[in-house]
Design an enzyme around this catalytic site. Sequence first.
Site, PDB file in Angstrom:
ATOM      1  CG  ASP A 212      -0.065  -0.061   2.529  1.00  0.00           C
ATOM      2  OD1 ASP A 212       0.310   1.009   3.036  1.00  0.00           O
ATOM      3  OD2 ASP A 212       0.226  -1.185   2.993  1.00  0.00           O
ATOM      4  CG  ASP A 214       1.931   4.928   5.658  1.00  0.00           C
ATOM      5  OD1 ASP A 214       1.369   3.862   5.951  1.00  0.00           O
ATOM      6  OD2 ASP A 214       2.321   5.743   6.496  1.00  0.00           O
TER       7      ASP A 214
END
Length: 272
Positions: A212, A214
Amino acid sequence: MTNDPRPSADIAVIGGSGFYSFLDDATEVEVQTPFGPPSDPITIGELHGRRVAFVPRHGRDHRFPPHRIPYRANLWALRALGVRQVLAPSAVGSLVPEHGPGTLCVPDQLVDRTSGRAQTFYDEGAAVHVPFADPYCPDGRHAAVTAASAAGWPPVDGGSLVVIEGPRFSTRAESRWFAAQGWTLVGMTGHPEAVLARELALCYTPLCLVTDLDAGIETGEGVTMQEVLRVFADNVDRLRTVVADVIKALPADRACPCPAALDDIEPPFALP
């Protein structure tokens, strides 16, 4: 270890789901340590002609959150079984937009932002200060970068992994602050694993899969557990393949600085 009937291994993988059954002729071994039991029984088997141990970092049922993982027991147990080189695949967030989900990174630096974790074996009896300027094994990192590139998944070579306490994800302000320091990855498990490995004179090499961007890097609702698990599941097969290739490429004889971490240091107790 003389006269020890237990199976032994030279290399270990500390990982999670997707790695439970990647060894041939595997045997489970229970190891007790001065720091309690490891996360689960350790599996030892063969891979590419090498003796390899595997310990599930969070336990097989994922019962240990990052701040409760028995890090000391895990590393102590691995050394007791003969392990001297450790590979540590993990899921991380990216603090830079160019390293998006699915990126493989082999960082060369670590920043500790945890609190309350037992992060040394030497907390009584004597002051033991190991060198930690370069926290990862240079030979292990080279093997990881080379193997991943050869497998068609060129990794990001270098960068700083900041390890947070968890188990929550970062706020946007924290995330932006981390990025402003020049740090590139954020995770929850890379410390104290790396320093404990150094305190046992083990080689330690991280392989970080970005799951991902952040919270401070991407707009929207922020990082979710569902997103992390989905991206990890989408990439775990090729991560497992790369880890196997790294195991094959690791040198049989260690010529790196890691074995000398305790030279001229007298630990207050015997190491396994």
